[in-house]
Design a protein around this motif. Structure first.
Motif, PDB file in Angstrom:
ATOM      1  N   ASP A  75       2.508   9.874  -9.594  1.00  0.00           N
ATOM      2  CA  ASP A  75       1.446   8.824 -10.110  1.00  0.00           C
ATOM      3  C   ASP A  75       1.969   8.593 -11.283  1.00  0.00           C
ATOM      4  O   ASP A  75       1.855   9.371 -12.506  1.00  0.00           O
ATOM      5  N   LEU A  76       2.513   7.356 -11.700  1.00  0.00           N
ATOM      6  CA  LEU A  76       3.025   6.933 -13.134  1.00  0.00           C
ATOM      7  C   LEU A  76       2.185   7.012 -13.912  1.00  0.00           C
ATOM      8  O   LEU A  76       2.240   7.216 -15.243  1.00  0.00           O
ATOM      9  N   ALA A  77       0.769   6.658 -13.598  1.00  0.00           N
ATOM     10  CA  ALA A  77      -0.321   6.643 -14.831  1.00  0.00           C
ATOM     11  C   ALA A  77      -0.543   7.869 -15.465  1.00  0.00           C
ATOM     12  O   ALA A  77      -0.917   8.175 -16.538  1.00  0.00           O
ATOM     13  N   MET A 115       1.060  12.862   5.795  1.00  0.00           N
ATOM     14  CA  MET A 115       2.266  11.927   6.010  1.00  0.00           C
ATOM     15  C   MET A 115       3.002  11.959   7.449  1.00  0.00           C
ATOM     16  O   MET A 115       3.237  10.986   8.017  1.00  0.00           O
ATOM     17  N   GLY A 116       3.051  13.400   8.027  1.00  0.00           N
ATOM     18  CA  GLY A 116       3.363  13.495   9.446  1.00  0.00           C
ATOM     19  C   GLY A 116       2.527  12.669  10.418  1.00  0.00           C
ATOM     20  O   GLY A 116       3.189  12.095  11.106  1.00  0.00           O
ATOM     21  N   VAL A 117       1.223  12.926  10.550  1.00  0.00           N
ATOM     22  CA  VAL A 117       0.349  11.857  11.142  1.00  0.00           C
ATOM     23  C   VAL A 117       0.538  10.675  10.874  1.00  0.00           C
ATOM     24  O   VAL A 117       0.495   9.728  12.149  1.00  0.00           O
ATOM     25  N   ALA A 140       0.855  -1.263   0.121  1.00  0.00           N
ATOM     26  CA  ALA A 140      -0.076   0.013  -0.147  1.00  0.00           C
ATOM     27  C   ALA A 140       1.091   1.236   0.042  1.00  0.00           C
ATOM     28  O   ALA A 140       0.345   2.308  -0.339  1.00  0.00           O
ATOM     29  N   LEU A 141       2.064   1.253   0.397  1.00  0.00           N
ATOM     30  CA  LEU A 141       2.922   2.362   0.486  1.00  0.00           C
ATOM     31  C   LEU A 141       3.069   3.133  -0.631  1.00  0.00           C
ATOM     32  O   LEU A 141       3.088   4.467  -0.599  1.00  0.00           O
ATOM     33  N   PRO A 142       3.246   2.558  -1.855  1.00  0.00           N
ATOM     34  CA  PRO A 142       3.260   3.598  -3.037  1.00  0.00           C
ATOM     35  C   PRO A 142       2.031   4.240  -3.233  1.00  0.00           C
ATOM     36  O   PRO A 142       2.053   5.583  -3.478  1.00  0.00           O
ATOM     37  N   ARG A 143       1.148   3.601  -3.019  1.00  0.00           N
ATOM     38  CA  ARG A 143      -0.401   4.288  -3.298  1.00  0.00           C
ATOM     39  C   ARG A 143      -0.444   5.475  -2.144  1.00  0.00           C
ATOM     40  O   ARG A 143      -1.142   6.696  -2.251  1.00  0.00           O
ATOM     41  N   ILE A 144      -0.080   4.972  -0.935  1.00  0.00           N
ATOM     42  CA  ILE A 144      -0.390   5.845   0.430  1.00  0.00           C
ATOM     43  C   ILE A 144       0.632   7.064  -0.028  1.00  0.00           C
ATOM     44  O   ILE A 144      -0.008   8.439   0.219  1.00  0.00           O
ATOM     45  N   VAL A 145       1.779   6.975  -0.436  1.00  0.00           N
ATOM     46  CA  VAL A 145       2.885   8.021  -0.522  1.00  0.00           C
ATOM     47  C   VAL A 145       2.267   9.210  -1.587  1.00  0.00           C
ATOM     48  O   VAL A 145       2.248  10.365  -1.829  1.00  0.00           O
ATOM     49  N   VAL A 146       1.621   8.469  -2.740  1.00  0.00           N
ATOM     50  CA  VAL A 146       1.052   9.517  -3.811  1.00  0.00           C
ATOM     51  C   VAL A 146      -0.253  10.168  -3.280  1.00  0.00           C
ATOM     52  O   VAL A 146      -0.149  11.322  -3.421  1.00  0.00           O
ATOM     53  N   ASP A 147      -1.041   9.403  -2.545  1.00  0.00           N
ATOM     54  CA  ASP A 147      -2.255   9.813  -2.138  1.00  0.00           C
ATOM     55  C   ASP A 147      -2.004  11.065  -1.007  1.00  0.00           C
ATOM     56  O   ASP A 147      -2.904  12.055  -0.987  1.00  0.00           O
ATOM     57  N   LEU A 148      -1.118  10.969  -0.149  1.00  0.00           N
ATOM     58  CA  LEU A 148      -0.749  11.962   0.786  1.00  0.00           C
ATOM     59  C   LEU A 148       0.307  13.063   0.444  1.00  0.00           C
ATOM     60  O   LEU A 148       0.878  13.600   1.206  1.00  0.00           O
ATOM     61  N   HIS A 149       0.651  12.811  -0.851  1.00  0.00           N
ATOM     62  CA  HIS A 149       1.692  13.828  -1.498  1.00  0.00           C
ATOM     63  C   HIS A 149       2.956  13.631  -0.819  1.00  0.00           C
ATOM     64  O   HIS A 149       3.552  14.787  -0.400  1.00  0.00           O
ATOM     65  N   GLY A 150       3.672  12.465  -0.668  1.00  0.00           N
ATOM     66  CA  GLY A 150       4.809  12.403  -0.006  1.00  0.00           C
ATOM     67  C   GLY A 150       5.865  12.072  -0.763  1.00  0.00           C
ATOM     68  O   GLY A 150       5.875  12.185  -2.180  1.00  0.00           O
ATOM     69  N   THR A 151       7.100  11.928  -0.145  1.00  0.00           N
ATOM     70  CA  THR A 151       8.298  11.831  -0.903  1.00  0.00           C
ATOM     71  C   THR A 151       8.771  10.502  -0.713  1.00  0.00           C
ATOM     72  O   THR A 151       8.458   9.747   0.000  1.00  0.00           O
ATOM     73  N   GLN A 152      10.078  10.132  -1.554  1.00  0.00           N
ATOM     74  CA  GLN A 152      10.624   8.827  -1.002  1.00  0.00           C
ATOM     75  C   GLN A 152      11.314   8.968   0.285  1.00  0.00           C
ATOM     76  O   GLN A 152      11.252   8.012   1.081  1.00  0.00           O
ATOM     77  N   THR A 153      11.778  10.082   0.810  1.00  0.00           N
ATOM     78  CA  THR A 153      11.965  10.204   2.392  1.00  0.00           C
ATOM     79  C   THR A 153      10.953   9.891   3.114  1.00  0.00           C
ATOM     80  O   THR A 153      11.108   9.215   4.179  1.00  0.00           O
ATOM     81  N   GLY A 154       9.603  10.506   2.780  1.00  0.00           N
ATOM     82  CA  GLY A 154       8.461   9.950   3.351  1.00  0.00           C
ATOM     83  C   GLY A 154       8.333   8.546   3.524  1.00  0.00           C
ATOM     84  O   GLY A 154       7.735   7.805   4.643  1.00  0.00           O
ATOM     85  N   TYR A 155       8.429   8.083   2.465  1.00  0.00           N
ATOM     86  CA  TYR A 155       8.164   6.403   2.272  1.00  0.00           C
ATOM     87  C   TYR A 155       9.108   5.728   3.201  1.00  0.00           C
ATOM     88  O   TYR A 155       8.709   4.679   3.892  1.00  0.00           O
ATOM     89  N   THR A 156      10.329   5.890   3.127  1.00  0.00           N
ATOM     90  CA  THR A 156      11.403   5.661   4.065  1.00  0.00           C
ATOM     91  C   THR A 156      10.850   5.812   5.558  1.00  0.00           C
ATOM     92  O   THR A 156      10.905   4.647   6.288  1.00  0.00           O
ATOM     93  N   TRP A 157      10.642   6.909   5.752  1.00  0.00           N
ATOM     94  CA  TRP A 157      10.005   7.198   7.295  1.00  0.00           C
ATOM     95  C   TRP A 157       8.867   6.334   7.868  1.00  0.00           C
ATOM     96  O   TRP A 157       8.661   6.082   8.998  1.00  0.00           O
ATOM     97  N   VAL A 158       7.967   6.140   7.011  1.00  0.00           N
ATOM     98  CA  VAL A 158       6.830   5.230   7.207  1.00  0.00           C
ATOM     99  C   VAL A 158       7.257   3.918   7.897  1.00  0.00           C
ATOM    100  O   VAL A 158       6.711   3.363   8.542  1.00  0.00           O
TER     101      VAL A 158
END
Length: 532
Positions: free
Chosen positions: A462-464, A111-113, A45-63
């Motif tokens: 969002d690659l699509a 992403m912060g929450v 779910a992480l790739p979809r979450i990061v796109v939905d919450l407008h995150g970055t690769q750093t945000g992905y890592t910190w989740v």
């Protein structure tokens, strides 16, 4: 002041039948499943979450890192508490903390929450991870523990297989990614109720002194270093005043933590005296290195399958079966062999060799590697991990007194999680930098100026929605960078193998405590000598 003799609990537990142990383990295995699935169900779910919450690769890592970090920091605390309080109550408390974190994550607006909620989840997962091992060790002798460790391996494999699949299906359903945080909650409730009914252990009461200062300093020092690794190269240069201050600060806080553990704490969260034993030292280092390699690279495989190979979350979950199938087979089969023979080192050595070989092969993958080939490489890693992870804990438990069982088990889990947190953070930074550099070079060659919408600045697009040439560029960059992550992980896997080679094998004792094994040490050695 002493109130209850520490042998009371082992004596009572020693008379439990196989059926009684399985009944007591039922709730523990459900709790372990909750702990394991909490990470795996979110992976796809992480790739979809990061796109939905407008995150970055750093945000992905910190989740991911947020959960690993709090789990790492609290694992030894839970272990120490298990030496002083009711183990059942502690497991149930960990389940409640995990459930609260899951609810906050399910409703996270940013992403912060979400990262904060994942940190709360990690508090509970740290307790579940440490306490399940401790409770089983308090019921079963080391010689028999391999048999029951196989059940843990099976649950781990089930959670690892079903988690990504279930998570992928949920993400692709109307529930969306938020459903991934709701799904484990019913299992947590069932685990809580089953534990209340089936788990009954004597409580050994003694004066309580929990080393909160040491735990706080450890997590503080590690957090500072992880912040540096995650942000260096993007928010500031690797060689800069900010980098110097963060590194110096992190090292200083960790040094202060060591001093507190050695000189100040009456009941240190990580008893340094345990490290006088060579087996504990080498097994702990090996666990940390395995954590770096395992968490640091495999956590990004889901991104590889979705962002580089164009898979849906459900299909990405199916790809994980290759690795988990190997883990399931090796953990169950080798656990039973170890119980029958009492010998374990050869399986640790063989498992760590498979991990090193598997990572070396995965270092060769890119955006065009045939998927069956990737699956075979993943299966090799799974076979190796199944023979390695639980048995490193077993080797340590075999060398400590019952009174130190909680602390020793938690210490190994602590360093494995610490290695994982550092690996995820460091390799996430490597991945982000390499993908960004490849994108900037490729986009410049196309005459396109990088922007957040096409992956510039470290964001995950969002690659699509991208034009076909830019999308292909991103898929290529991410696929090639993933292989590089495994290449970086190979030295850690090899170093873990070297540590295991130098561990001295001690046949698993058939008593619950070290002192009780003195009278039977020579007969056991004689019994096992011809099988060596």
């Amino acid at each position: 002041m002493t109130t209850t003799h520490p042998q009371a609990s082992p004596a009572a537990a020693a008379q439990m039948t196989h059926r009684e142990i399985l009944e007591a383990m039922s709730g523990l295995l459900l709790a372990m499943f909750v702990a394991m699935v909490s990470s795996t169900i979110v992976t796809n779910a992480l790739p979809r979450i990061v796109v939905d919450l407008h995150g970055t690769q750093t945000g992905y890592t910190w989740v991911v890192v947020a959960t690993l970090l709090t789990m790492t920091a609290t694992t030894p605390v839970w272990g120490k508490l298990s030496d002083q309080f009711s183990k059942k109550l502690l497991v149930q408390t960990a389940l409640l903390i995990y459930s609260v974190g899951s609810l906050v994550a399910a409703f996270a607006p940013s992403m912060g929450v979400l990262i904060g909620a994942r940190a709360i989840q990690g508090l509970g997962v740290g307790g579940l991870t440490a306490l399940v091992q401790v409770v089983i060790a308090s019921m079963v002798t080391p010689r028999e523990r391999g048999r029951y460790s196989g059940y843990i391996g099976a649950v781990f494999a089930l959670a690892t297989v079903s988690g990504p699949l279930l998570g992928g299906v949920i993400v692709d359903s109307p529930l969306g990614w938020r459903g991934c945080f709701f799904a484990p909650l019913p299992i947590a409730v069932v685990a809580f109720l089953v534990l209340q009914r089936t788990l009954h252990l004597p409580v050994v009461k003694r004066p309580v002194s929990v080393d909160f200062a040491g735990a706080g300093l450890i997590v503080g020092g590690v957090s500072i270093l992880l912040v540096w690794v995650s942000l260096a190269g993007t928010d500031f240069d690797w060689i800069s005043v900010t980098s110097g201050l963060l590194v110096a600060g992190g090292i200083a806080v960790i040094a202060l933590a060591v001093w507190v553990e050695a000189r100040v704490a009456a009941e240190p969260v990580i008893p340094l005296r345990l490290f006088k034993d060579r087996t504990i030292v080498l097994a702990t280092i090996a666990s940390a290195l395995v954590g770096v390699a395992m968490f640091g690279s495999t956590v990004y495989l889901s991104q590889y399958f979705q962002l580089s190979r164009g898979m849906s979350p459900t299909r990405a979950g199916l790809m994980s079966i290759a690795m988990v199938g190997g883990l399931l087979v090796s953990s169950i089969v080798i656990g039973r062999i170890i119980t029958r023979t009492g010998l374990w080192k050869r399986y640790l050595v063989g498992g760590s060799m498979l991990v090193a070989v598997g990572f070396t092969l995965l270092a060769t993958i890119d955006h065009a590697t045939p998927l069956p080939v990737v699956g075979v490489y993943m299966a090799l890693v799974g076979l190796g991990l199944g023979a390695t992870m639980q048995n490193l804990v077993l080797a340590v438990q075999n060398n400590v007194r019952t009174a130190d069982l909680g602390s020793a088990s938690a210490t190994v889990a602590f360093f494995r999680s610490l290695g994982g947190a550092m690996g995820v953070s460091a390799l996430g930074a490597v991945l982000a930098h390499q993908v960004r550099d490849s994108l900037e070079t490729g986009l410049a060659a196309m005459g396109v100026t990088p922007s957040a919408s096409d992956g510039g600045g470290g964001s995950i697009p969002d690659l699509a929605s991208l034009p076909a040439p830019v999308r292909h560029l991103y898929e290529t960059a991410f696929g090639d960078a993933t292989g590089h992550l495994f290449m970086v992980s190979v030295p850690f896997a090899i170093a873990s193998l070297l540590c295991i080679l130098f561990i001295r094998e001690v046949p698993l004792r058939t008593t619950l405590d070290v002192e009780d094994s003195a009278a039977v040490a020579e007969p056991v050695a004689a019994q096992n000598a011809p099988r060596a």
